[in-house]
Motif scaffolding. Sequence first.
Motif, PDB file in Angstrom:
ATOM      1  N   GLU A   1       0.994  -9.927  -6.782  1.00 42.67           N
ATOM      2  CA  GLU A   1       1.649  -9.617  -5.329  1.00 42.67           C
ATOM      3  C   GLU A   1       2.608  -8.350  -5.438  1.00 42.67           C
ATOM      4  O   GLU A   1       2.778  -7.511  -4.537  1.00 42.67           O
ATOM      5  CB  GLU A   1       2.508 -10.707  -4.892  1.00 42.67           C
ATOM      6  CG  GLU A   1       1.479 -11.852  -4.254  1.00 42.67           C
ATOM      7  CD  GLU A   1       0.927 -11.458  -3.223  1.00 42.67           C
ATOM      8  OE1 GLU A   1       1.368 -10.826  -2.106  1.00 42.67           O
ATOM      9  OE2 GLU A   1      -0.372 -11.843  -3.314  1.00 42.67           O
ATOM     10  N   ALA A   2       3.339  -8.256  -6.454  1.00 47.09           N
ATOM     11  CA  ALA A   2       4.089  -7.295  -6.763  1.00 47.09           C
ATOM     12  C   ALA A   2       3.434  -5.965  -6.861  1.00 47.09           C
ATOM     13  O   ALA A   2       3.986  -4.698  -6.279  1.00 47.09           O
ATOM     14  CB  ALA A   2       4.991  -7.303  -7.941  1.00 47.09           C
ATOM     15  N   LYS A   3       2.082  -5.737  -7.251  1.00 49.49           N
ATOM     16  CA  LYS A   3       1.517  -4.702  -7.228  1.00 49.49           C
ATOM     17  C   LYS A   3       1.074  -4.134  -6.082  1.00 49.49           C
ATOM     18  O   LYS A   3       0.964  -3.056  -5.792  1.00 49.49           O
ATOM     19  CB  LYS A   3       0.112  -4.831  -8.346  1.00 49.49           C
ATOM     20  CG  LYS A   3      -0.506  -3.448  -8.329  1.00 49.49           C
ATOM     21  CD  LYS A   3      -1.745  -3.877  -9.244  1.00 49.49           C
ATOM     22  CE  LYS A   3      -2.433  -2.224  -9.539  1.00 49.49           C
ATOM     23  NZ  LYS A   3      -3.892  -2.445 -10.255  1.00 49.49           N
ATOM     24  N   PHE A   4       0.547  -5.390  -5.402  1.00 47.40           N
ATOM     25  CA  PHE A   4       0.234  -4.995  -3.865  1.00 47.40           C
ATOM     26  C   PHE A   4       1.224  -4.547  -3.132  1.00 47.40           C
ATOM     27  O   PHE A   4       1.056  -3.521  -2.383  1.00 47.40           O
ATOM     28  CB  PHE A   4      -0.493  -6.360  -3.387  1.00 47.40           C
ATOM     29  CG  PHE A   4      -0.570  -6.292  -1.813  1.00 47.40           C
ATOM     30  CD1 PHE A   4      -1.847  -5.492  -1.252  1.00 47.40           C
ATOM     31  CD2 PHE A   4       0.045  -6.761  -0.730  1.00 47.40           C
ATOM     32  CE1 PHE A   4      -2.150  -5.536  -0.187  1.00 47.40           C
ATOM     33  CE2 PHE A   4      -0.117  -6.582   0.382  1.00 47.40           C
ATOM     34  CZ  PHE A   4      -1.159  -5.836   0.891  1.00 47.40           C
ATOM     35  N   PHE A   5       2.376  -5.019  -3.258  1.00 46.09           N
ATOM     36  CA  PHE A   5       3.657  -4.805  -2.529  1.00 46.09           C
ATOM     37  C   PHE A   5       4.142  -3.176  -2.906  1.00 46.09           C
ATOM     38  O   PHE A   5       4.256  -2.321  -2.235  1.00 46.09           O
ATOM     39  CB  PHE A   5       5.014  -5.508  -2.744  1.00 46.09           C
ATOM     40  CG  PHE A   5       6.102  -5.152  -1.772  1.00 46.09           C
ATOM     41  CD1 PHE A   5       6.096  -5.243  -0.626  1.00 46.09           C
ATOM     42  CD2 PHE A   5       7.320  -4.428  -2.660  1.00 46.09           C
ATOM     43  CE1 PHE A   5       7.323  -5.082   0.197  1.00 46.09           C
ATOM     44  CE2 PHE A   5       8.249  -4.146  -1.741  1.00 46.09           C
ATOM     45  CZ  PHE A   5       8.393  -4.461  -0.410  1.00 46.09           C
ATOM     46  N   SER A   6       4.019  -2.946  -4.095  1.00 46.38           N
ATOM     47  CA  SER A   6       4.192  -1.726  -4.605  1.00 46.38           C
ATOM     48  C   SER A   6       3.465  -0.357  -3.986  1.00 46.38           C
ATOM     49  O   SER A   6       3.709   0.651  -3.496  1.00 46.38           O
ATOM     50  CB  SER A   6       4.224  -1.582  -6.040  1.00 46.38           C
ATOM     51  OG  SER A   6       4.608  -0.381  -6.664  1.00 46.38           O
ATOM     52  N   LEU A   7       2.069  -0.854  -4.231  1.00 48.90           N
ATOM     53  CA  LEU A   7       1.015   0.212  -3.328  1.00 48.90           C
ATOM     54  C   LEU A   7       1.399   0.381  -1.839  1.00 48.90           C
ATOM     55  O   LEU A   7       1.118   1.505  -1.411  1.00 48.90           O
ATOM     56  CB  LEU A   7      -0.303  -0.220  -3.645  1.00 48.90           C
ATOM     57  CG  LEU A   7      -0.910  -0.286  -5.219  1.00 48.90           C
ATOM     58  CD1 LEU A   7      -2.129  -1.052  -5.319  1.00 48.90           C
ATOM     59  CD2 LEU A   7      -0.970   1.130  -5.606  1.00 48.90           C
ATOM     60  N   LEU A   8       1.505  -0.589  -1.311  1.00 54.10           N
ATOM     61  CA  LEU A   8       1.712  -0.612   0.031  1.00 54.10           C
ATOM     62  C   LEU A   8       3.121   0.321   0.471  1.00 54.10           C
ATOM     63  O   LEU A   8       3.169   0.859   1.075  1.00 54.10           O
ATOM     64  CB  LEU A   8       1.999  -2.099   0.576  1.00 54.10           C
ATOM     65  CG  LEU A   8       1.912  -2.290   2.218  1.00 54.10           C
ATOM     66  CD1 LEU A   8       0.795  -1.537   2.804  1.00 54.10           C
ATOM     67  CD2 LEU A   8       2.003  -3.733   2.568  1.00 54.10           C
ATOM     68  N   SER A   9       3.950  -0.184  -0.380  1.00 54.69           N
ATOM     69  CA  SER A   9       5.540   0.574  -0.198  1.00 54.69           C
ATOM     70  C   SER A   9       5.188   2.269  -0.413  1.00 54.69           C
ATOM     71  O   SER A   9       5.623   2.922   0.552  1.00 54.69           O
ATOM     72  CB  SER A   9       6.520  -0.092  -1.185  1.00 54.69           C
ATOM     73  OG  SER A   9       6.791  -1.449  -0.874  1.00 54.69           O
ATOM     74  N   LYS A  10       4.382   2.642  -1.548  1.00 51.94           N
ATOM     75  CA  LYS A  10       4.078   3.979  -1.503  1.00 51.94           C
ATOM     76  C   LYS A  10       3.115   4.631  -0.330  1.00 51.94           C
ATOM     77  O   LYS A  10       3.718   5.473   0.060  1.00 51.94           O
ATOM     78  CB  LYS A  10       3.372   4.072  -2.922  1.00 51.94           C
ATOM     79  CG  LYS A  10       3.986   3.964  -4.043  1.00 51.94           C
ATOM     80  CD  LYS A  10       3.145   4.133  -5.299  1.00 51.94           C
ATOM     81  CE  LYS A  10       3.850   3.811  -6.679  1.00 51.94           C
ATOM     82  NZ  LYS A  10       2.910   3.698  -7.809  1.00 51.94           N
ATOM     83  N   LEU A  11       2.391   3.693   0.313  1.00 52.99           N
ATOM     84  CA  LEU A  11       1.642   4.295   1.506  1.00 52.99           C
ATOM     85  C   LEU A  11       2.514   4.602   2.223  1.00 52.99           C
ATOM     86  O   LEU A  11       2.327   5.460   3.202  1.00 52.99           O
ATOM     87  CB  LEU A  11       0.505   3.161   1.460  1.00 52.99           C
ATOM     88  CG  LEU A  11      -0.422   3.445   2.816  1.00 52.99           C
ATOM     89  CD1 LEU A  11      -1.237   4.748   2.525  1.00 52.99           C
ATOM     90  CD2 LEU A  11      -1.308   2.334   3.188  1.00 52.99           C
ATOM     91  N   LEU A  12       3.410   3.506   2.895  1.00 56.73           N
ATOM     92  CA  LEU A  12       4.214   3.761   3.960  1.00 56.73           C
ATOM     93  C   LEU A  12       5.311   4.767   3.660  1.00 56.73           C
ATOM     94  O   LEU A  12       5.663   5.434   4.608  1.00 56.73           O
ATOM     95  CB  LEU A  12       4.817   2.390   4.125  1.00 56.73           C
ATOM     96  CG  LEU A  12       4.059   1.095   4.404  1.00 56.73           C
ATOM     97  CD1 LEU A  12       5.001  -0.287   4.826  1.00 56.73           C
ATOM     98  CD2 LEU A  12       3.222   1.463   6.010  1.00 56.73           C
ATOM     99  N   ARG A  13       5.605   5.119   2.617  1.00 56.36           N
ATOM    100  CA  ARG A  13       6.463   6.091   2.283  1.00 56.36           C
ATOM    101  C   ARG A  13       5.973   7.358   2.534  1.00 56.36           C
ATOM    102  O   ARG A  13       6.348   8.186   3.187  1.00 56.36           O
ATOM    103  CB  ARG A  13       7.389   6.215   0.902  1.00 56.36           C
ATOM    104  CG  ARG A  13       8.162   5.267   0.796  1.00 56.36           C
ATOM    105  CD  ARG A  13       9.017   5.527  -0.788  1.00 56.36           C
ATOM    106  NE  ARG A  13       8.245   5.580  -1.693  1.00 56.36           N
ATOM    107  CZ  ARG A  13       7.980   4.307  -2.538  1.00 56.36           C
ATOM    108  NH1 ARG A  13       8.463   3.081  -1.943  1.00 56.36           N
ATOM    109  NH2 ARG A  13       7.004   4.284  -3.471  1.00 56.36           N
ATOM    110  N   VAL A  14       4.759   7.537   2.310  1.00 54.02           N
ATOM    111  CA  VAL A  14       3.839   8.659   2.198  1.00 54.02           C
ATOM    112  C   VAL A  14       3.457   9.125   3.852  1.00 54.02           C
ATOM    113  O   VAL A  14       3.554  10.215   4.262  1.00 54.02           O
ATOM    114  CB  VAL A  14       2.258   8.691   1.594  1.00 54.02           C
ATOM    115  CG1 VAL A  14       1.582   9.713   1.956  1.00 54.02           C
ATOM    116  CG2 VAL A  14       2.444   8.653   0.202  1.00 54.02           C
ATOM    117  N   CYS A  15       3.252   7.865   4.508  1.00 60.80           N
ATOM    118  CA  CYS A  15       2.993   8.110   6.193  1.00 60.80           C
ATOM    119  C   CYS A  15       4.047   8.320   6.972  1.00 60.80           C
ATOM    120  O   CYS A  15       4.281   8.718   7.798  1.00 60.80           O
ATOM    121  CB  CYS A  15       2.180   6.781   6.519  1.00 60.80           C
ATOM    122  SG  CYS A  15       0.805   6.674   5.783  1.00 60.80           S
TER     123      CYS A  15
END
Length: 81
Positions: A67-81
Motif C-alpha cells: 500500500e505504501a508503494k502504491f501511495f508513493s507512485l500515486l503521489s509522484k504521479l499527482l505531483r507531476v500532473c
Amino acid sequence: EVNVPLSEHELTEPRQFKERVREVFIQLLNLCWGHTNPSQLTTLPHRILQKQSALDHPTLYDDAFPEAKFFSLLSKLLRVC
C-alpha cells in the motif's frame, strides 16, 4: 481522452466507491508509468522483502508495504500532473 469509464455518481461520491476509485488510479498509473501488469504497482523489491522478514512480526506488514508503494507512485504521479 484516457478512456477510463467513471460515472458522475462515482465521481461525486468517491467514499461510496473506494474500490472503483482505486481501480481508476491504478489504470492511470499503468497508463502514465507504462506498467502493463497491475501487480507491478505493489510488487516489492527484494531488498524491502528482506527488511520485512527481519522484523519481529513480518506478517503484520504484508498489506502495509505494498500500500505504501502504491501511495508513493500515486503521489509522484499527482505531483507531476
